[in-house]
Design a protein around this motif. Structure first.
Motif, PDB file in Angstrom:
ATOM      1  N   ALA A   1       0.850  -1.188   0.000  1.00  0.00           N
ATOM      2  CA  ALA A   1       0.000   0.000   0.000  1.00  0.00           C
ATOM      3  C   ALA A   1       0.887   1.240   0.000  1.00  0.00           C
ATOM      4  N   LEU A   2       0.699   2.114  -0.970  1.00  0.00           N
ATOM      5  CA  LEU A   2       1.442   3.363  -1.059  1.00  0.00           C
ATOM      6  C   LEU A   2       0.598   4.482  -0.461  1.00  0.00           C
ATOM      7  N   VAL A   3       1.195   5.224   0.460  1.00  0.00           N
ATOM      8  CA  VAL A   3       0.525   6.354   1.105  1.00  0.00           C
ATOM      9  C   VAL A   3       1.428   7.564   0.925  1.00  0.00           C
ATOM     10  N   GLY A   4       0.845   8.688   0.513  1.00  0.00           N
ATOM     11  CA  GLY A   4       1.651   9.866   0.226  1.00  0.00           C
ATOM     12  C   GLY A   4       1.149  11.106   0.927  1.00  0.00           C
ATOM     13  N   ILE A   5       2.093  11.970   1.292  1.00  0.00           N
ATOM     14  CA  ILE A   5       1.795  13.302   1.825  1.00  0.00           C
ATOM     15  C   ILE A   5       2.625  14.287   1.025  1.00  0.00           C
ATOM     16  N   ASP A   6       1.954  15.135   0.274  1.00  0.00           N
ATOM     17  CA  ASP A   6       2.619  16.115  -0.593  1.00  0.00           C
ATOM     18  C   ASP A   6       1.933  17.456  -0.399  1.00  0.00           C
ATOM     19  N   CYS A   7       2.522  18.286   0.439  1.00  0.00           N
ATOM     20  CA  CYS A   7       1.907  19.570   0.780  1.00  0.00           C
ATOM     21  C   CYS A   7       2.152  20.645  -0.266  1.00  0.00           C
ATOM     22  N   LYS A   8       2.711  20.291  -1.398  1.00  0.00           N
ATOM     23  CA  LYS A   8       2.806  21.229  -2.517  1.00  0.00           C
ATOM     24  C   LYS A   8       1.579  21.056  -3.420  1.00  0.00           C
ATOM     25  N   GLN A   9       0.420  20.941  -2.765  1.00  0.00           N
ATOM     26  CA  GLN A   9      -0.849  20.739  -3.465  1.00  0.00           C
ATOM     27  C   GLN A   9      -0.830  19.475  -4.330  1.00  0.00           C
ATOM     28  N   GLY A  10       0.049  18.548  -3.979  1.00  0.00           N
ATOM     29  CA  GLY A  10       0.060  17.263  -4.664  1.00  0.00           C
ATOM     30  C   GLY A  10       0.696  17.246  -6.029  1.00  0.00           C
ATOM     31  N   VAL A  11       1.509  18.255  -6.375  1.00  0.00           N
ATOM     32  CA  VAL A  11       2.044  18.315  -7.735  1.00  0.00           C
ATOM     33  C   VAL A  11       3.028  17.181  -8.010  1.00  0.00           C
ATOM     34  N   GLU A  12       3.667  16.634  -6.996  1.00  0.00           N
ATOM     35  CA  GLU A  12       4.635  15.563  -7.197  1.00  0.00           C
ATOM     36  C   GLU A  12       3.996  14.184  -7.177  1.00  0.00           C
ATOM     37  N   LEU A  13       3.038  13.970  -6.278  1.00  0.00           N
ATOM     38  CA  LEU A  13       2.481  12.627  -6.082  1.00  0.00           C
ATOM     39  C   LEU A  13       1.096  12.447  -6.698  1.00  0.00           C
ATOM     40  N   ALA A  14       0.353  13.533  -6.901  1.00  0.00           N
ATOM     41  CA  ALA A  14      -1.005  13.398  -7.433  1.00  0.00           C
ATOM     42  C   ALA A  14      -1.054  12.740  -8.805  1.00  0.00           C
TER      43      ALA A  14
END
Length: 456
Positions: free
Chosen positions: A206-219
């Motif tokens: 399971a991959l879980v992500g936190i990207d506080c740059k509005q998700g531009v890297e992980l979204a």
């Protein structure tokens, strides 16, 4: 006439060798370079060992015999060659040390050996008692990274980069559960992150992500993520949900331990990997992009949120391994200026990777408590090599690596391809990305040529 033909053939071979050395260094090494390098090592061996002070005096009985019978004084004894074999990227040179020598002497002389044998890099490794191996790299393998065609892969152990000695650097979550990745802007952190996610996408994790740059890297890769947060408010709820999942898994492990006198030792477990297959939860890999955004605050409310985030993170990195929760943290800096609890969090991150940094203090945040040599190597990473990094180990060792260029498109394609492997985690259902289904690409319909009008 024959001499002319031989001269033309020699010129053609030399031209081919130079062309391969320029365009295909790996092919040049396998066809020409390895042979020349091995001859150079064998011819210069005794002289180089003596010049690098890697020899020992002859035994006393030989010196005594030389004085009694007025023989020539015996030469210094060199380490005995056990094996010399070429590899895809260099030479492996195994030596039997003489009595009184130490493996550290060869490590200290690695740079002198590199210049003496005219190779790109020399790394000394202790194989066993009195046996040392010199791994020589014939060309700059990090200039144009090409991963081997066949690479070993296993559960939660994936290849992420190429080492300077030509070997593959793996990210093994079972061996190193949590890691820290530091680097300045445009240093290649995102490239390494995409390579890691691309490799993990094909596994049952399971991959879980936190990207506080509005998700531009992980979204863009969200189809393969079981949960994703793109702002600090959602991040704190997601982290606390992971803590709750961790506590629930520990209850399952506790119920299945069955510690009694008649239970075999092999059936007693303290982590998820000893649970029966039907009870074992899916492992979770948490990726945090730009951790400073979670630690900064500008008001009292944000300070309380920040304390909750750091507290949850510290709990996850301290206790999450046995519950199958692994953490990768990325950022430009990760020092004590980010507030209370940061140094405690950093101390729990066993894996350390540093890309190019803007100052020495940033490198010390990663390797200050591991190796001063790794700090210096990090500050020497050039600007024109994105993806190049220094990986440090808790034992004090370190190595230069460089990740292959992984575009956003290739990472997204891998995540879309393996989107069906995304586990549904009830505790994280509120953070599951909601995306429209992938539309199949329709093949273009070939145009039908119009019929020619009938002639009378």
């Amino acid at each position: 006439m024959s001499a002319t033909l031989w001269l033309i053939a020699l010129v053609l071979v030399a031209t081919l060798a130079l062309l391969l050395k320029w365009q295909r260094p790996a092919w040049y090494w396998l066809s020409f370079g390895a042979t020349f390098a091995m001859l150079r090592v064998l011819i210069r061996y005794a002289t180089v060992m003596d010049a690098c002070q890697l020899t020992v005096p002859p035994p006393r009985w030989r010196l005594w015999l030389a004085r009694v019978f007025k023989w020539q004084i015996p030469r210094q004894r060199t380490p005995r060659i056990l094996r010399l074999r070429p590899t895809r990227t260099g030479i492996r040179f195994r030596l039997k040390m003489q009595p009184g020598q130490d493996a550290f002497e060869f490590s200290a002389a690695a740079d002198r050996l590199r210049h003496s044998f005219t190779v790109q890099q020399v790394v000394s490794k202790e194989i066993g008692p009195s046996v040392v191996e010199l791994v020589m790299t014939g060309y700059d393998v990090l200039k144009r990274v090409q991963m081997p065609a066949t690479v070993e892969r296993s559960q939660l152990r994936v290849p992420v980069a190429l080492c300077e000695d030509g070997t593959v650097h793996y990210r093994d979550y079972k061996e190193t559960p949590h890691s820290l990745h530091l680097g300045a802007t445009k240093s290649g952190k995102s490239v390494s992150q995409r390579q890691l996610i691309k490799e993990l996408a094909a596994q049952k994790v399971a991959l879980v992500g936190i990207d506080c740059k509005q998700g531009v890297e992980l979204a863009p890769m969200a189809r393969r993520f079981s949960a994703l947060a793109d702002n600090p408010d959602d991040a704190v709820e997601l982290l606390e949900a992971l803590v709750g999942r961790m506590n629930a898994i520990y209850q399952v492990i506790r119920a299945e331990q069955r510690v009694s006198a008649d239970v075999p030792d092999a059936e007693i477990t303290a982590d998820i990997w000893g649970l029966p297959e039907h009870l074992r939860p899916d492992p979770v890999v948490l990726t945090i992009d730009e951790v400073a955004e979670l630690a900064l605050f500008a008001s009292k409310a944000e300070e309380k949120r920040r304390d909750r985030i750091i507290t949850a993170l510290v709990r996850l990195v301290q206790l999450g391994r046995a519950a199958g929760i692994y953490v990768d943290i990325y950022g430009q800096r990760f020092g004590s200026e980010l507030g209370n609890g940061i140094t405690m969090l950093r101390a729990q991150l066993t894996g350390r990777t540093a890309h190019r940094v803007n100052d020495e203090s940033s490198a010390k945040m990663a390797f200050g408590d591991i190796s001063a040599h790794a700090v210096f190597a990090t500050t020497q990473i050039p600007n024109d090599r994105p993806g190049m990094a220094v990986v440090g180990y808790s034992t004090g060792g370190w190595v230069r690596v460089r990740a292959p260029h992984t575009s956003m498109r290739s990472a997204v394609n891998a995540c879309n391809k393996y989107a069906h492997l995304t586990p549904d985690i009830p505790e994280l259902a509120a953070f599951r990305p909601v995306l429209p289904p992938i539309k199949p690409v329709e093949a273009p319909v070939p145009a039908v040529p119009a019929e020619a009008p009938a002639t009378a």
